[in-house]
Design an enzyme around this catalytic site. Structure first.
Site, PDB file in Angstrom:
ATOM      1  N   GLU A  91      67.279  27.907 -40.770  1.00  0.00           N
ATOM      2  CA  GLU A  91      67.104  28.280 -42.168  1.00  0.00           C
ATOM      3  C   GLU A  91      68.437  28.127 -42.903  1.00  0.00           C
ATOM      4  OE1 GLU A  91      66.511  32.484 -42.970  1.00  0.00           O
ATOM      5  OE2 GLU A  91      64.983  31.984 -44.461  1.00  0.00           O
ATOM      6  N   ASN A 138      67.523  38.932 -52.045  1.00  0.00           N
ATOM      7  CA  ASN A 138      66.987  37.858 -52.899  1.00  0.00           C
ATOM      8  C   ASN A 138      65.957  38.316 -53.934  1.00  0.00           C
ATOM      9  OD1 ASN A 138      65.338  38.297 -50.691  1.00  0.00           O
ATOM     10  ND2 ASN A 138      64.546  36.206 -50.694  1.00  0.00           N
ATOM     11  N   GLU A 172      52.356  42.988 -44.263  1.00  0.00           N
ATOM     12  CA  GLU A 172      52.356  43.864 -45.431  1.00  0.00           C
ATOM     13  C   GLU A 172      51.230  43.403 -46.358  1.00  0.00           C
ATOM     14  OE1 GLU A 172      56.400  45.421 -46.753  1.00  0.00           O
ATOM     15  OE2 GLU A 172      56.991  43.548 -45.818  1.00  0.00           O
ATOM     16  N   CYS A 207      62.511  33.342 -48.686  1.00  0.00           N
ATOM     17  CA  CYS A 207      62.081  33.268 -47.287  1.00  0.00           C
ATOM     18  C   CYS A 207      61.023  32.179 -47.122  1.00  0.00           C
ATOM     19  CB  CYS A 207      61.527  34.613 -46.839  1.00  0.00           C
ATOM     20  SG  CYS A 207      60.220  35.231 -47.903  1.00  0.00           S
ATOM     21  N   LYS A 234      67.016  51.166 -47.971  1.00  0.00           N
ATOM     22  CA  LYS A 234      68.382  50.644 -47.840  1.00  0.00           C
ATOM     23  C   LYS A 234      68.384  49.252 -48.463  1.00  0.00           C
ATOM     24  CE  LYS A 234      71.263  48.652 -45.898  1.00  0.00           C
ATOM     25  NZ  LYS A 234      71.912  47.595 -46.678  1.00  0.00           N
ATOM     26  N   PRO A 235      68.751  49.197 -49.771  1.00  0.00           N
ATOM     27  CA  PRO A 235      68.838  47.869 -50.385  1.00  0.00           C
ATOM     28  C   PRO A 235      70.025  47.107 -49.807  1.00  0.00           C
ATOM     29  CG  PRO A 235      69.233  49.630 -52.016  1.00  0.00           C
ATOM     30  CD  PRO A 235      69.167  50.278 -50.664  1.00  0.00           C
ATOM     31  N   GLU A 259      59.612  41.232 -41.569  1.00  0.00           N
ATOM     32  CA  GLU A 259      59.385  40.054 -42.425  1.00  0.00           C
ATOM     33  C   GLU A 259      60.684  39.273 -42.420  1.00  0.00           C
ATOM     34  OE1 GLU A 259      56.758  39.496 -44.734  1.00  0.00           O
ATOM     35  OE2 GLU A 259      55.612  41.289 -44.285  1.00  0.00           O
TER      36      GLU A 259
HETATM   37  P1  NAD Z   1      70.188  40.354 -43.598  1.00  0.00           P
HETATM   38  O1  NAD Z   1      69.329  40.382 -42.418  1.00  0.00           O
HETATM   39  O2  NAD Z   1      71.611  40.004 -43.459  1.00  0.00           O
HETATM   40  O3  NAD Z   1      70.171  41.771 -44.348  1.00  0.00           O
HETATM   41  C1  NAD Z   1      68.960  42.408 -44.720  1.00  0.00           C
HETATM   42  C2  NAD Z   1      69.209  43.896 -44.842  1.00  0.00           C
HETATM   43  O4  NAD Z   1      69.531  44.438 -43.558  1.00  0.00           O
HETATM   44  C3  NAD Z   1      70.375  44.277 -45.748  1.00  0.00           C
HETATM   45  O5  NAD Z   1      70.019  45.431 -46.462  1.00  0.00           O
HETATM   46  C4  NAD Z   1      71.499  44.569 -44.750  1.00  0.00           C
HETATM   47  O6  NAD Z   1      72.487  45.430 -45.255  1.00  0.00           O
HETATM   48  C5  NAD Z   1      70.722  45.217 -43.631  1.00  0.00           C
HETATM   49  N1  NAD Z   1      71.362  45.159 -42.321  1.00  0.00           N
HETATM   50  C6  NAD Z   1      72.244  44.241 -41.853  1.00  0.00           C
HETATM   51  N2  NAD Z   1      72.540  44.503 -40.551  1.00  0.00           N
HETATM   52  C7  NAD Z   1      71.837  45.602 -40.196  1.00  0.00           C
HETATM   53  C8  NAD Z   1      71.713  46.346 -38.981  1.00  0.00           C
HETATM   54  N3  NAD Z   1      72.359  46.008 -37.875  1.00  0.00           N
HETATM   55  N4  NAD Z   1      70.887  47.413 -38.966  1.00  0.00           N
HETATM   56  C9  NAD Z   1      70.185  47.768 -40.073  1.00  0.00           C
HETATM   57  N5  NAD Z   1      70.264  47.101 -41.257  1.00  0.00           N
HETATM   58  C10 NAD Z   1      71.084  46.023 -41.312  1.00  0.00           C
HETATM   59  O7  NAD Z   1      69.429  39.382 -44.617  1.00  0.00           O
HETATM   60  P2  NAD Z   1      69.979  38.821 -45.994  1.00  0.00           P
HETATM   61  O8  NAD Z   1      71.048  37.838 -45.691  1.00  0.00           O
HETATM   62  O9  NAD Z   1      70.252  39.957 -46.931  1.00  0.00           O
HETATM   63  O10 NAD Z   1      68.667  38.074 -46.538  1.00  0.00           O
HETATM   64  C11 NAD Z   1      68.349  36.784 -46.192  1.00  0.00           C
HETATM   65  C12 NAD Z   1      67.331  36.745 -45.077  1.00  0.00           C
HETATM   66  O11 NAD Z   1      66.178  37.514 -45.412  1.00  0.00           O
HETATM   67  C13 NAD Z   1      66.818  35.342 -44.847  1.00  0.00           C
HETATM   68  O12 NAD Z   1      66.716  35.073 -43.479  1.00  0.00           O
HETATM   69  C14 NAD Z   1      65.450  35.365 -45.488  1.00  0.00           C
HETATM   70  O13 NAD Z   1      64.570  34.390 -45.031  1.00  0.00           O
HETATM   71  C15 NAD Z   1      65.002  36.743 -45.178  1.00  0.00           C
HETATM   72  N6  NAD Z   1      63.910  37.155 -46.068  1.00  0.00           N
HETATM   73  C16 NAD Z   1      62.639  37.308 -45.559  1.00  0.00           C
HETATM   74  C17 NAD Z   1      61.590  37.647 -46.398  1.00  0.00           C
HETATM   75  C18 NAD Z   1      60.170  37.804 -45.889  1.00  0.00           C
HETATM   76  O14 NAD Z   1      59.373  38.447 -46.559  1.00  0.00           O
HETATM   77  N7  NAD Z   1      59.815  37.255 -44.744  1.00  0.00           N
HETATM   78  C19 NAD Z   1      61.817  37.833 -47.740  1.00  0.00           C
HETATM   79  C20 NAD Z   1      63.103  37.662 -48.226  1.00  0.00           C
HETATM   80  C21 NAD Z   1      64.148  37.331 -47.374  1.00  0.00           C
END
Ligand code: NAD
Length: 470
Positions: free
Chosen positions: A362, A131, A439, A262, A154-155, A228
């Site tokens: 969420e 996001n 953070e 988030c 890892k983006p 986070e």
């Molecule tokens: P996600 O958890 O699906 O993915 C996040 C990252 O983790 C990606 O880079 C993904 O490739 C990687 N990933 C996925 N599975 C993994 C595994 N098993 N091991 C290691 N890495 C793995 O999240 P998303 O769908 O990309 O983002 C949305 C979520 O992120 C929402 O829940 C949102 O609230 C949260 N978020 C939190 C914050 C915060 O600062 N608290 C900020 C932004 C987004």
């Protein structure tokens, strides 16, 4: 194998990149580890100067980065420009921090000199969601490097493009090439990073489901993790609030970035006496939102990031429509050129049963759910009726009530009569399903270093350690 990157604006292919293999992940992490040894030996002022210089490079390329980010995420240019400038600010801020982290001397008996020395972990892994890709990349890399670590990033698989640009900018600033690695791919690549024996610290931003998987894997090697995660943040509005101001902030706080925040204030908890007035103000704002191409002037809300995310949000809206009332919904884009894009109409729900899933889970989409309270106690109870605890907004003109609520609400960040203001200087993180660890600000120094305690014997005749029986 390649990673296809789409633009959610029309659903078209934007770029195709080679996927990082598991072997390449390990080679990259080992290279980062080797580079970190030399980096940590450098004078902190020299590290700080290099890190801060990245800010100027980013600032000279704001338009290019923001445009690519908007094309890849579908976010408004005004949002991505602000995020790019915040990323520059992160490098300037943490560059300044590099030579200001000091240890302490601890007074003891006259026989010992004891001091602590803050040491970097080694290789810090940053795993980020889609996001806010460029800013999150900066938010992981800048503090890791400032405090003497290497950073492997890892983006998210859907939004890796601006992180690659950032990697180039770090190189032109003179940061050692191997010190920062960027890996392309999704879950498998993330798993390889987390499982690597050469990773010493994991700083994750993403969903609670992924957070759990990462914590389980990290536990195998007892690697520390900061999380986070997501949120279901309440906007609590009292009868004495400035309703116009609250309505503006609540609208932006849940519908900006098509709800993909988030900190989205996705639950409105409002006093019964102002419920109708506030919901009318919000409905008027939602109906006035223009959903469409983020590059067109006049657009307020762009698309969701992927067709999968759009489908999840639409399914949530459909499910919620069966149990609650749709108070207002924005129109979908009329332009046929956008028919392949991943758009979702911002929607407000009211008259929901207490167990409605939209009040608990969420959505990560532009959906606001309304609930009503009669007194302050019930306001606290409703605000805290969630396992998440990332943020909360409190709207009141009574300063005592504002701070009583701030203390009672279970959230890592509380905003009073404002929402969604953030800064590198201010600690940020969650409670419960929203994660742990903090953070930003002084907390970043604690997160990315660990103190080593050094004891020196000063008295020639003192015993070498405890004697038996002590
Ligand atoms: P996600 O958890 O699906 O993915 C996040 C990252 O983790 C990606 O880079 C993904 O490739 C990687 N990933 C996925 N599975 C993994 C595994 N098993 N091991 C290691 N890495 C793995 O999240 P998303 O769908 O990309 O983002 C949305 C979520 O992120 C929402 O829940 C949102 O609230 C949260 N978020 C939190 C914050 C915060 O600062 N608290 C900020 C932004 C987004």
């Amino acid at each position: 194998m390649t990673q296809v990157v789409y633009s959610p604006i029309e659903g078209s292919v934007l770029r195709e990149l080679p996927l990082t293999t598991a072997a390449e992940v390990e080679v990259g992490i080992s290279a980062a580890r080797a580079a970190q040894v030399e980096w940590a030996r450098r004078h902190p002022s020299e590290r700080g100067r290099l890190i801060a210089s990245v800010a100027g490079i980013i600032e000279s390329r704001v338009e290019e980065i923001a445009e690519l980010e908007s094309r890849n995420t579908g976010k408004l240019l005004s949002d991505t420009r602000r995020e790019v400038l915040r990323a520059a600010g992160s490098f300037r801020y943490y560059g300044g921090w590099a030579d200001k982290v000091v240890g302490e001397m601890i007074p003891m008996d006259g026989d010992h000199l004891i001091y602590t020395s803050p040491e970097p972990y080694g290789v810090a892994a940053g795993i980020i969601p889609w996001n806010v890709p460029f800013f999150f990349a900066a938010k992981k890399i800048a503090p890791a490097l400032a405090f003497g670590n290497a950073c492997v990033l890892k983006p998210a698989e859907d939004t890796p493009l601006t992180a690659l640009l950032l990697k180039d900018m770090l190189r032109s600033a003179g940061i050692p090439e191997d010190l920062v690695q960027v890996f392309i791919g999704g879950r498998e690549v993330g798993e390889a990073v987390v499982a690597s024996p050469n990773v010493d610290l994991i700083v994750f931003t993403g969903s609670d489901a992924t957070g759990r998987a990462i914590a389980r894997s990290a536990a195998e090697r007892l690697v520390p993790v900061a999380m986070e995660l997501g949120g279901k943040s309440p906007q609590v509005v009292f009868q004495d609030a400035d309703l116009e101001k609250a309505a503006d902030a609540i609208t932006l706080g849940v519908f900006a970035s098509c709800g993909q925040m988030c900190i989205a204030g996705s639950r409105l908890v409002v006093h019964r006496s102002v419920h109708r007035a506030l919901v009318d103000l919000l409905a008027e704002r939602v109906r006035g939102l223009t959903v469409g191409d983020p590059f067109e002037s006049g657009t307020d809300v762009g698309p969701q990031i992927t067709s999968l995310q759009r489908d999840k949000t639409l399914a949530f809206i459909e499910e919620t429509s069966k149990v609650g009332k749709v108070v207002a919904q924005a129109s979908m884009p009329g332009n046929p050129a956008l028919s392949g894009g991943f758009y979702v109409p911002p929607t407000i729900f009211d008259d929901l049963p207490p167990d409605a899933r939209v009040l608990r889970d969420e959505v990560f989409g532009p959906v606001l759910a309304v609930t009503t309270f009669d007194d302050d106690e019930e306001a606290v109870e409703l605000a805290n009726r969630t396992d998440f605890g990332l943020a909360a907004g409190i709207w009141t003109s009574d300063i005592g009530r504002a701070h009583r609520m701030a203390a009672a609400v279970r959230a890592g960040t509380v905003w009073i009569n404002t929402y969604r203001v953030l800064s590198e200087l201010v600690p940020f993180g969650g409670i419960g399903l929203s994660g742990y660890g903090r953070e930003n600000g002084t907390e970043a120094a604690r997160l990315y270093t660990r103190p080593k305690s050094v004891w020196t014997s000063l008295a020639p005749g003192a015993p070498a350690g405890f004697t038996m029986g002590q």
